[in-house]
Write an enzyme that holds these catalytic residues in place. Structure first.
Site, short mmCIF file in Angstrom:
data_model
loop_
_atom_site.label_atom_id
_atom_site.label_comp_id
_atom_site.label_asym_id
_atom_site.label_seq_id
_atom_site.Cartn_x
_atom_site.Cartn_y
_atom_site.Cartn_z
N ASP A 124 0.83 -1.21 0.00
CA ASP A 124 0.00 0.00 0.00
C ASP A 124 0.86 1.27 0.00
O ASP A 124 1.96 1.28 0.56
CB ASP A 124 -0.88 -0.02 1.25
CG ASP A 124 -2.09 0.88 1.11
OD1 ASP A 124 -2.37 1.34 -0.01
OD2 ASP A 124 -2.76 1.12 2.13
C1 LIG Z 1 4.13 -7.03 -11.85
C2 LIG Z 1 3.47 -6.76 -10.55
C3 LIG Z 1 2.99 -7.90 -9.76
C4 LIG Z 1 3.33 -5.47 -10.18
C5 LIG Z 1 2.76 -4.98 -8.89
C6 LIG Z 1 2.57 -3.48 -8.99
C7 LIG Z 1 2.05 -2.88 -7.72
C8 LIG Z 1 3.01 -2.28 -6.78
C9 LIG Z 1 0.73 -2.91 -7.49
C10 LIG Z 1 0.08 -2.33 -6.30
C11 LIG Z 1 -1.31 -1.88 -6.69
C12 LIG Z 1 -2.14 -1.29 -5.61
C13 LIG Z 1 -3.56 -1.15 -6.01
C14 LIG Z 1 -1.67 -0.89 -4.42
C15 LIG Z 1 -2.42 -0.22 -3.35
O1 LIG Z 1 -1.77 0.99 -3.01
P1 LIG Z 1 -2.14 2.36 -3.72
O2 LIG Z 1 -1.26 2.53 -4.84
O3 LIG Z 1 -3.58 2.40 -3.93
O4 LIG Z 1 -1.67 3.44 -2.71
P2 LIG Z 1 -2.42 4.64 -2.02
O5 LIG Z 1 -2.95 4.02 -0.76
O6 LIG Z 1 -1.31 5.59 -1.80
O7 LIG Z 1 -3.51 5.18 -2.90
#
Ligand SMILES: CC(C)=CCC/C(C)=C/CC/C(C)=C/COP(=O)(O)OP(=O)(O)O
Length: 305
Positions: free
Chosen positions: A84
């Site tokens: 996250d």
């Molecule tokens: C190839 C592979 C498996 C890649 C993974 C890529 C990756 C890091 C995906 C995370 C996606 C996600 C929805 C994270 C939640 O945090 P957020 O980004 O929504 O964070 P926030 O809480 O700051 O909005």
């Protein structure tokens, strides 16, 4: 931005590897009744060129060396991560959201490498939840392309480092090419034994339990089981974590200072130790991972006994 996992070119593979017989992929193309997918060509490329060779820092002896204080005999077999804070990381730097996700992929690569080095057998990551479909279209499309790019670019590394890739979740909602790529990669790496990366995409704990119940109901309807046969073990055979020999994470890490499990592996987390880190996922590195593992090793797990 090109991706690269920094693994040693020295083969660390102990079990027979698909690298020894690359043509095993050929019959698999036929079972898909489709012309070669982009993944298939990227696999061929990876197998021919054996992945990227430019920057490696893992040596065979590393797998014997653990940071001070970390005990090999108390290492979690399965670590799950809610990655996250990628968007917040980007916004804090005045960068577009996609840079946060790209930085998140780099962080994931680092943690995969450390898991291999320190002898963790399975890492599950929550890469895209069932609820993430409701994010802005452009963001969803970017994430889909990132999964595709990330998996294609690391294919050679998965083979060379004996890494098994499994994908869990409702893949039917993904773009067709991505579905095909994931299914191919899972099939092609299924006999790899050093480490397993489970990527949860279009996944939620509710989804997993519901699909397991549907499968059991169908078996009951067909007369294969009696409703009264249904127990914990039969449920677990139908959950998507039936892809691993360690279906219950020992440790769950969530980054970014949030204290919730957000519908991840609800059944499987029943006895999991939880660790909440303040860092945003792109900033989560070796030092924080070590902190989580040291905290885990000090816990007393009693399983209610
Ligand atoms: C190839 C592979 C498996 C890649 C993974 C890529 C990756 C890091 C995906 C995370 C996606 C996600 C929805 C994270 C939640 O945090 P957020 O980004 O929504 O964070 P926030 O809480 O700051 O909005």
């Amino acid at each position: 931005m090109p991706f690269s996992l920094h693994f040693s070119p020295t083969p660390l593979i102990t079990a027979p590897s698909p690298l020894s017989k690359p043509f095993f992929l050929v019959p698999y193309y036929h079972t898909l009744h489709a012309p070669k997918s982009p993944l298939c060509s990227s696999m061929e490329h990876a197998l021919t060129h054996q992945g990227k060779q430019e920057a490696f820092d893992l040596r065979p002896e590393d797998s014997q060396t653990l940071p001070l204080g970390l005990r090999r005999d108390a290492m979690p077999s399965h670590v799950a991560v809610i990655m996250d804070g990628n968007r917040r990381w980007a916004r804090l730097r005045d960068l577009p959201v996609r840079s946060g996700y790209e930085a998140g992929v780099e962080s994931l690569r680092k943690i995969v490498e450390i898991c291999c080095k320190w002898g963790i057998k399975v890492l599950s990551v929550f890469a895209f939840s069932s609820d993430n479909w409701f994010r802005p279209k452009v963001e969803v499309e970017f994430l889909m392309s990132l999964f595709e790019r990330g998996m294609q670019e690391d294919t050679g590394i998965f083979f060379r480092e004996n890494i098994r890739i499994s994908v869990i979740g409702d893949l039917t909602k993904l773009p067709k090419a991505l579905q095909e790529l994931m299914v191919n990669l899972e099939e092609a790496t299924k006999n790899n034994t050093r480490f397993q990366l489970i990527v949860a995409v279009s996944y939620s704990g509710h989804y997993d339990v519901v699909q397991a119940c549907q499968r059991l109901a169908l078996k009951a309807k067909c007369g294969l089981i009696e409703p009264s046969d249904i127990n914990v073990s039969l449920m677990e055979q139908e959950l998507e974590t039936n892809c691993t020999e360690f279906p219950h994470p020992d440790l769950l890490i969530r980054t970014s200072g949030e204290f919730r499990i957000s519908n991840f592996m609800l059944w499987q987390l029943a006895y999991t130790e939880l660790f909440f880190a303040q860092s945003l996922w792109p900033d989560f590195g070796e030092a924080e991972f070590l902190k989580a593992l040291l905290a885990f090793q000090q816990r007393q797990r009693r399983y209610g006994v």
